[in-house]
Design a protein around this motif. Structure first.
Motif, PDB file in Angstrom:
ATOM      1  N   ALA A 115     -67.992 -48.706  -6.197  1.00  0.00           N
ATOM      2  CA  ALA A 115     -67.041 -48.775  -5.077  1.00  0.00           C
ATOM      3  C   ALA A 115     -65.613 -48.871  -5.606  1.00  0.00           C
ATOM      4  O   ALA A 115     -64.717 -48.193  -5.102  1.00  0.00           O
ATOM      5  CB  ALA A 115     -67.361 -49.966  -4.175  1.00  0.00           C
ATOM      6  N   ALA A 116     -65.401 -49.691  -6.626  1.00  0.00           N
ATOM      7  CA  ALA A 116     -64.055 -49.846  -7.194  1.00  0.00           C
ATOM      8  C   ALA A 116     -63.572 -48.527  -7.788  1.00  0.00           C
ATOM      9  O   ALA A 116     -62.408 -48.160  -7.647  1.00  0.00           O
ATOM     10  CB  ALA A 116     -64.051 -50.947  -8.243  1.00  0.00           C
ATOM     11  N   ASP A 150     -55.604 -47.310  -5.826  1.00  0.00           N
ATOM     12  CA  ASP A 150     -55.799 -48.176  -6.989  1.00  0.00           C
ATOM     13  C   ASP A 150     -55.862 -49.652  -6.620  1.00  0.00           C
ATOM     14  O   ASP A 150     -56.684 -50.395  -7.147  1.00  0.00           O
ATOM     15  CB  ASP A 150     -54.692 -47.955  -8.023  1.00  0.00           C
ATOM     16  CG  ASP A 150     -54.783 -46.600  -8.688  1.00  0.00           C
ATOM     17  OD1 ASP A 150     -55.876 -45.983  -8.652  1.00  0.00           O
ATOM     18  OD2 ASP A 150     -53.765 -46.141  -9.238  1.00  0.00           O
ATOM     19  N   GLU A 151     -54.995 -50.087  -5.707  1.00  0.00           N
ATOM     20  CA  GLU A 151     -54.967 -51.507  -5.339  1.00  0.00           C
ATOM     21  C   GLU A 151     -56.276 -51.942  -4.682  1.00  0.00           C
ATOM     22  O   GLU A 151     -56.691 -53.088  -4.833  1.00  0.00           O
ATOM     23  CB  GLU A 151     -53.785 -51.792  -4.401  1.00  0.00           C
ATOM     24  CG  GLU A 151     -52.426 -51.659  -5.060  1.00  0.00           C
ATOM     25  CD  GLU A 151     -51.904 -50.215  -5.122  1.00  0.00           C
ATOM     26  OE1 GLU A 151     -50.839 -50.013  -5.700  1.00  0.00           O
ATOM     27  OE2 GLU A 151     -52.574 -49.305  -4.590  1.00  0.00           O
ATOM     28  N   ILE A 152     -56.933 -51.042  -3.968  1.00  0.00           N
ATOM     29  CA  ILE A 152     -58.220 -51.378  -3.343  1.00  0.00           C
ATOM     30  C   ILE A 152     -59.290 -51.511  -4.420  1.00  0.00           C
ATOM     31  O   ILE A 152     -60.089 -52.449  -4.397  1.00  0.00           O
ATOM     32  CB  ILE A 152     -58.631 -50.325  -2.296  1.00  0.00           C
ATOM     33  CG1 ILE A 152     -57.602 -50.258  -1.163  1.00  0.00           C
ATOM     34  CG2 ILE A 152     -60.028 -50.587  -1.761  1.00  0.00           C
ATOM     35  CD1 ILE A 152     -57.460 -51.527  -0.355  1.00  0.00           C
ATOM     36  N   GLY A 153     -59.321 -50.588  -5.369  1.00  0.00           N
ATOM     37  CA  GLY A 153     -60.267 -50.695  -6.479  1.00  0.00           C
ATOM     38  C   GLY A 153     -60.068 -51.992  -7.259  1.00  0.00           C
ATOM     39  O   GLY A 153     -61.030 -52.686  -7.600  1.00  0.00           O
ATOM     40  N   ASP A 154     -58.810 -52.328  -7.534  1.00  0.00           N
ATOM     41  CA  ASP A 154     -58.492 -53.586  -8.242  1.00  0.00           C
ATOM     42  C   ASP A 154     -58.944 -54.787  -7.437  1.00  0.00           C
ATOM     43  O   ASP A 154     -59.502 -55.751  -7.977  1.00  0.00           O
ATOM     44  CB  ASP A 154     -56.999 -53.681  -8.530  1.00  0.00           C
ATOM     45  CG  ASP A 154     -56.501 -52.653  -9.536  1.00  0.00           C
ATOM     46  OD1 ASP A 154     -57.361 -52.058 -10.247  1.00  0.00           O
ATOM     47  OD2 ASP A 154     -55.289 -52.428  -9.605  1.00  0.00           O
ATOM     48  N   LEU A 155     -58.717 -54.755  -6.124  1.00  0.00           N
ATOM     49  CA  LEU A 155     -59.135 -55.862  -5.265  1.00  0.00           C
ATOM     50  C   LEU A 155     -60.651 -56.034  -5.301  1.00  0.00           C
ATOM     51  O   LEU A 155     -61.156 -57.152  -5.420  1.00  0.00           O
ATOM     52  CB  LEU A 155     -58.673 -55.634  -3.825  1.00  0.00           C
ATOM     53  CG  LEU A 155     -59.270 -56.583  -2.787  1.00  0.00           C
ATOM     54  CD1 LEU A 155     -58.819 -58.012  -3.053  1.00  0.00           C
ATOM     55  CD2 LEU A 155     -58.912 -56.140  -1.384  1.00  0.00           C
ATOM     56  N   ILE A 156     -61.383 -54.936  -5.213  1.00  0.00           N
ATOM     57  CA  ILE A 156     -62.857 -55.007  -5.253  1.00  0.00           C
ATOM     58  C   ILE A 156     -63.306 -55.640  -6.564  1.00  0.00           C
ATOM     59  O   ILE A 156     -64.164 -56.526  -6.578  1.00  0.00           O
ATOM     60  CB  ILE A 156     -63.473 -53.617  -5.050  1.00  0.00           C
ATOM     61  CG1 ILE A 156     -63.220 -53.130  -3.613  1.00  0.00           C
ATOM     62  CG2 ILE A 156     -64.967 -53.621  -5.365  1.00  0.00           C
ATOM     63  CD1 ILE A 156     -63.556 -51.664  -3.375  1.00  0.00           C
ATOM     64  N   ARG A 157     -62.724 -55.215  -7.670  1.00  0.00           N
ATOM     65  CA  ARG A 157     -63.090 -55.792  -8.983  1.00  0.00           C
ATOM     66  C   ARG A 157     -62.759 -57.279  -9.045  1.00  0.00           C
ATOM     67  O   ARG A 157     -63.569 -58.076  -9.521  1.00  0.00           O
ATOM     68  CB  ARG A 157     -62.353 -55.051 -10.106  1.00  0.00           C
ATOM     69  CG  ARG A 157     -62.900 -53.695 -10.405  1.00  0.00           C
ATOM     70  CD  ARG A 157     -62.169 -53.054 -11.619  1.00  0.00           C
ATOM     71  NE  ARG A 157     -62.294 -51.637 -11.583  1.00  0.00           N
ATOM     72  CZ  ARG A 157     -61.466 -50.782 -10.969  1.00  0.00           C
ATOM     73  NH1 ARG A 157     -60.417 -51.246 -10.327  1.00  0.00           N
ATOM     74  NH2 ARG A 157     -61.689 -49.504 -10.978  1.00  0.00           N
ATOM     75  N   ARG A 158     -61.547 -57.649  -8.590  1.00  0.00           N
ATOM     76  CA  ARG A 158     -61.132 -59.055  -8.647  1.00  0.00           C
ATOM     77  C   ARG A 158     -61.988 -59.942  -7.748  1.00  0.00           C
ATOM     78  O   ARG A 158     -62.405 -61.022  -8.136  1.00  0.00           O
ATOM     79  CB  ARG A 158     -59.679 -59.195  -8.213  1.00  0.00           C
ATOM     80  CG  ARG A 158     -58.659 -59.005  -9.283  1.00  0.00           C
ATOM     81  CD  ARG A 158     -57.269 -59.499  -8.886  1.00  0.00           C
ATOM     82  NE  ARG A 158     -56.893 -59.304  -7.506  1.00  0.00           N
ATOM     83  CZ  ARG A 158     -56.334 -58.208  -7.007  1.00  0.00           C
ATOM     84  NH1 ARG A 158     -56.097 -57.185  -7.765  1.00  0.00           N
ATOM     85  NH2 ARG A 158     -56.017 -58.141  -5.724  1.00  0.00           N
ATOM     86  N   ALA A 159     -62.236 -59.488  -6.521  1.00  0.00           N
ATOM     87  CA  ALA A 159     -62.938 -60.327  -5.540  1.00  0.00           C
ATOM     88  C   ALA A 159     -64.427 -60.419  -5.816  1.00  0.00           C
ATOM     89  O   ALA A 159     -65.048 -61.444  -5.511  1.00  0.00           O
ATOM     90  CB  ALA A 159     -62.701 -59.779  -4.136  1.00  0.00           C
ATOM     91  N   LEU A 160     -65.000 -59.355  -6.387  1.00  0.00           N
ATOM     92  CA  LEU A 160     -66.463 -59.297  -6.494  1.00  0.00           C
ATOM     93  C   LEU A 160     -66.997 -59.086  -7.906  1.00  0.00           C
ATOM     94  O   LEU A 160     -68.187 -59.244  -8.122  1.00  0.00           O
ATOM     95  CB  LEU A 160     -66.995 -58.182  -5.591  1.00  0.00           C
ATOM     96  CG  LEU A 160     -66.601 -58.273  -4.130  1.00  0.00           C
ATOM     97  CD1 LEU A 160     -66.978 -57.000  -3.395  1.00  0.00           C
ATOM     98  CD2 LEU A 160     -67.201 -59.498  -3.488  1.00  0.00           C
ATOM     99  N   GLY A 161     -66.134 -58.661  -8.818  1.00  0.00           N
ATOM    100  CA  GLY A 161     -66.586 -58.327 -10.170  1.00  0.00           C
ATOM    101  C   GLY A 161     -66.828 -59.513 -10.991  1.00  0.00           C
ATOM    102  O   GLY A 161     -67.684 -59.951 -11.559  1.00  0.00           O
TER     103      GLY A 161
END
Length: 148
Positions: free
Chosen positions: A130-131, A137-148
């Motif tokens: 998903a990221a 890019d900011e959405i991919g980064d958010l997905i990684r930060r929040a869930l990775g």
């Protein structure tokens, strides 16, 4: 005074518009999964999002957008998890600077019949996919930060 106001409007950036989004998650066979939807205008993979709604809190508006765009229902967490800069592509082709206020929905289920079912594609993807698939890019980064 009119000259000063005119100069201010030329040189001072107006405050950004506000949109709301929902990071919809569930536990799947490969771990945490995230819902992405295809935007109607640009075809980018994004989080379900939209404008604030009169008479609703920001989190309630985000949950409504998740339902309308992805058929997503789940446990909505009341606090925003991020506020990120974004651009909303207008029908005129111009980009409107926005602050995207993101909330989280856990234990997401996806309905087969929902308001935009015939208009949009949606995908439930593992976090890393998903990221990588998110076209902002900011959405991919958010997905990684929040869930990775």
């Amino acid at each position: 005074m009119a000259l000063i106001d005119a100069l201010k409007s030329m040189f001072l950036r107006p405050s950004a518009a506000l949109q709301v989004a929902m990071l919809c998650t569930r536990q799947g066979p490969e771990g945490t999964e995230v819902v992405l939807v295809k935007s109607l205008d640009s075809g980018r993979w994004i989080l379900p999002k939209g404008w604030p709604m009169p008479g609703r809190t920001l989190v309630d508006a985000a949950a409504q957008e998740a339902w309308e765009e992805a058929g997503a229902r789940g446990t909505v967490l009341p606090d925003e998890i991020a506020r990120i800069p974004a651009n909303k592509r207008l029908k005129t082709g111009l980009d409107l600077p926005c602050d995207l206020v993101v909330f989280r929905m856990d234990d997401t289920t996806l309905a087969e019949d929902y308001p935009e079912a015939g208009k949009r594609k949606r995908k439930m993807l593992p976090v890393a996919k998903a990221a990588a698939r998110a076209d902002v890019d900011e959405i991919g980064d958010l997905i990684r930060r929040a869930l990775g």
